[in-house]
Design a protein around this motif. Structure first.
Motif, mmCIF file in Angstrom:
data_model
loop_
_atom_site.group_PDB
_atom_site.id
_atom_site.type_symbol
_atom_site.label_atom_id
_atom_site.label_comp_id
_atom_site.label_asym_id
_atom_site.label_seq_id
_atom_site.Cartn_x
_atom_site.Cartn_y
_atom_site.Cartn_z
ATOM 1 N N ALA A 66 -2.216 -5.886 -2.460
ATOM 2 C CA ALA A 66 -2.573 -6.043 -1.047
ATOM 3 C C ALA A 66 -3.744 -5.119 -0.762
ATOM 4 C CB ALA A 66 -1.394 -5.711 -0.138
ATOM 5 N N SER A 67 -4.425 -5.354 0.339
ATOM 6 C CA SER A 67 -5.553 -4.501 0.706
ATOM 7 C C SER A 67 -5.063 -3.263 1.456
ATOM 8 C CB SER A 67 -6.531 -5.268 1.592
ATOM 9 O OG SER A 67 -5.958 -5.467 2.881
ATOM 10 N N PRO A 68 -5.842 -2.190 1.435
ATOM 11 C CA PRO A 68 -5.471 -1.005 2.230
ATOM 12 C C PRO A 68 -5.275 -1.338 3.708
ATOM 13 C CG PRO A 68 -7.217 -0.448 0.677
ATOM 14 C CD PRO A 68 -7.046 -1.938 0.610
ATOM 15 N N ALA A 69 -6.071 -2.272 4.244
ATOM 16 C CA ALA A 69 -5.944 -2.634 5.659
ATOM 17 C C ALA A 69 -4.598 -3.300 5.930
ATOM 18 C CB ALA A 69 -7.086 -3.574 6.057
ATOM 19 N N TYR A 70 -4.155 -4.167 5.022
ATOM 20 C CA TYR A 70 -2.856 -4.817 5.212
ATOM 21 C C TYR A 70 -1.737 -3.781 5.163
ATOM 22 C CZ TYR A 70 1.208 -7.783 4.699
ATOM 23 O OH TYR A 70 2.433 -8.367 4.897
ATOM 24 N N ILE A 71 -1.822 -2.860 4.211
ATOM 25 C CA ILE A 71 -0.778 -1.837 4.062
ATOM 26 C C ILE A 71 -0.723 -0.944 5.300
ATOM 27 C CG2 ILE A 71 -0.086 0.189 2.720
ATOM 28 C CD1 ILE A 71 -1.326 -1.252 0.266
ATOM 29 N N ALA A 72 -1.898 -0.588 5.821
ATOM 30 C CA ALA A 72 -1.943 0.254 7.021
ATOM 31 C C ALA A 72 -1.295 -0.442 8.209
ATOM 32 C CB ALA A 72 -3.388 0.619 7.339
ATOM 33 N N ALA A 73 -1.445 -1.755 8.295
ATOM 34 C CA ALA A 73 -0.925 -2.495 9.447
ATOM 35 C C ALA A 73 0.538 -2.888 9.290
ATOM 36 C CB ALA A 73 -1.774 -3.753 9.668
ATOM 37 N N HIS A 74 0.965 -3.130 8.035
ATOM 38 C CA HIS A 74 2.306 -3.713 7.849
ATOM 39 C C HIS A 74 3.226 -2.903 6.944
ATOM 40 C CE1 HIS A 74 0.827 -7.378 9.783
ATOM 41 N NE2 HIS A 74 -0.247 -7.277 9.019
ATOM 42 N N GLY A 75 2.721 -1.839 6.322
ATOM 43 C CA GLY A 75 3.541 -1.035 5.447
ATOM 44 C C GLY A 75 3.680 -1.631 4.051
ATOM 45 N N LEU A 76 4.441 -0.913 3.199
ATOM 46 C CA LEU A 76 4.625 -1.313 1.801
ATOM 47 C C LEU A 76 6.016 -1.901 1.579
ATOM 48 C CD1 LEU A 76 3.226 1.848 -0.016
ATOM 49 C CD2 LEU A 76 2.282 -0.447 -0.235
ATOM 50 N N PRO A 77 6.140 -2.964 0.793
ATOM 51 C CA PRO A 77 7.475 -3.389 0.350
ATOM 52 C C PRO A 77 7.958 -2.420 -0.737
ATOM 53 C CG PRO A 77 5.798 -4.779 -0.651
ATOM 54 C CD PRO A 77 5.078 -3.853 0.298
ATOM 55 N N VAL A 78 9.169 -1.917 -0.587
ATOM 56 C CA VAL A 78 9.689 -0.939 -1.537
ATOM 57 C C VAL A 78 10.348 -1.622 -2.735
ATOM 58 C CG1 VAL A 78 11.279 1.017 -1.817
ATOM 59 C CG2 VAL A 78 10.018 0.719 0.321
ATOM 60 N N THR A 79 10.941 -2.782 -2.497
ATOM 61 C CA THR A 79 11.573 -3.566 -3.556
ATOM 62 C C THR A 79 11.090 -5.014 -3.436
ATOM 63 O OG1 THR A 79 13.498 -4.234 -2.243
ATOM 64 C CG2 THR A 79 13.634 -2.111 -3.395
ATOM 65 N N PRO A 80 11.296 -5.821 -4.474
ATOM 66 C CA PRO A 80 10.897 -7.241 -4.360
ATOM 67 C C PRO A 80 11.527 -7.942 -3.163
ATOM 68 C CG PRO A 80 11.297 -6.692 -6.647
ATOM 69 C CD PRO A 80 11.702 -5.489 -5.865
#
Length: 305
Positions: free
Chosen positions: A167-181
């Protein structure tokens, strides 16, 4: 033993391409009765009619259409083999198909050296994420990614194929990270459409076991380049082929996700071609060229600082 089959094939091809018996006779420099007799002998030997004939026109029968494909292939192989012996170099038309993103990113940069080395070849390069039919679409070589489905084709493996969840840094900043599948269920995953929708089952290693997780999202496309552009733009998460993912990760455009759950893909990138074309010089030299280019995949090479 006299064998007129090649003569009859040449006559049949000439009639179809010229559109008339008179035109075929002019093209081949023979009499019209010879053309008529050759077509009659061909139909008698095959036991079917290859042309519907009237006083003004003729058109192919269904059997004639199928036989024309074989005639062109056989005669083209003979003509090219003779021409190569005379010239010493592969000549003629080489028709290549590749997936759009991989073709632009990896195959196209490999073409300049090839066309410079074989100046007597005329190269036709087509890009499409649709699965082409080599016979019906008239391609000599196709580059295919994944697991091969058509066992009637010959193939040579170019390299392994691995995909990475990114994912892009912008997506992660807006929506966070999935920790597990399983966390992907709360995210917008960019999805394939059409012939490639099987790629929407993402494989992961969970507790040491391989599992496939069906993902969901609000954007689908049959074009890999489009999905890649939307991923970079921050629209969603994608499982992206290494040739695009690795350079984008190096430059910071994308970030790898769920690395602890990364599963090894049981797939590869291949050059495929029809069995009867494996010894055709233009096909052989191009496939050899691809094998050499991807022996050490370009995206795995660390760029010089």
């Amino acid at each position: 033993m006299k064998d007129d089959r090649l003569v009859e094939m040449r006559v049949f091809r000439a009639v179809v391409e010229a559109g008339s018996f008179t035109g075929a006779a002019h093209t081949l420099g023979v009499s019209q009765p010879f053309i008529s007799q050759s077509v009659n002998n061909l139909e008698r030997r095959l036991g079917v009619q290859v042309l519907h004939r009237s006083t003004r026109t003729q058109r192919l029968t269904n059997e004639g259409e199928r036989f024309l494909v074989s005639c062109r292939e056989i005669l083209s192989g003979i003509e090219e083999a003779e021409a190569q012996i005379r010239s010493g170099d592969p000549i003629g038309d080489l028709r290549i198909n590749a997936p759009r993103a991989f073709g632009l990113d990896q195959v196209a940069p490999a073409l300049p050296a090839f066309v410079s080395h074989y100046p007597k070849l005329t190269v036709h390069f087509s890009l499409s994420d649709a699965l082409v039919n080599l016979i019906e679409d008239n391609f000599d070589v196709a580059v295919r990614m994944g697991q091969l489905q058509d066992s009637s084709l010959r193939s040579r493996k170019l390299c392994d194929l691995q995909r990475i969840v990114v994912a892009s840094p912008a997506y992660i900043a807006a929506h966070g990270l999935p920790v597990t599948p399983n966390g992907l269920g709360r995210h917008n995953c960019l999805m394939w459409d059409g012939q490639h929708d099987h790629l929407n089952q993402w494989p992961f290693l969970v507790n040491g076991k391989a599992e496939k997780l069906p993902v969901q999202g609000k954007f689908r496309s049959s074009d890999g380049s489009t999905l890649f552009e939307l991923c970079v733009a921050g629209i969603g998460i994608m499982r992206l082929a290494e040739h695009l993912a690795v350079p984008a990760i190096r430059t910071g455009k994308l970030v790898p996700l769920l690395s602890d759950y990364q599963a090894k893909d049981d797939s590869a990138i291949y050059a495929v071609y029809l069995p009867e074309r494996q010894l055709v010089p233009r096909v052989r030299v191009f496939v050899d060229h691809l094998v050499e280019v991807f022996r050490n995949p370009p995206w795995q090479k660390v760029p010089a600082r």
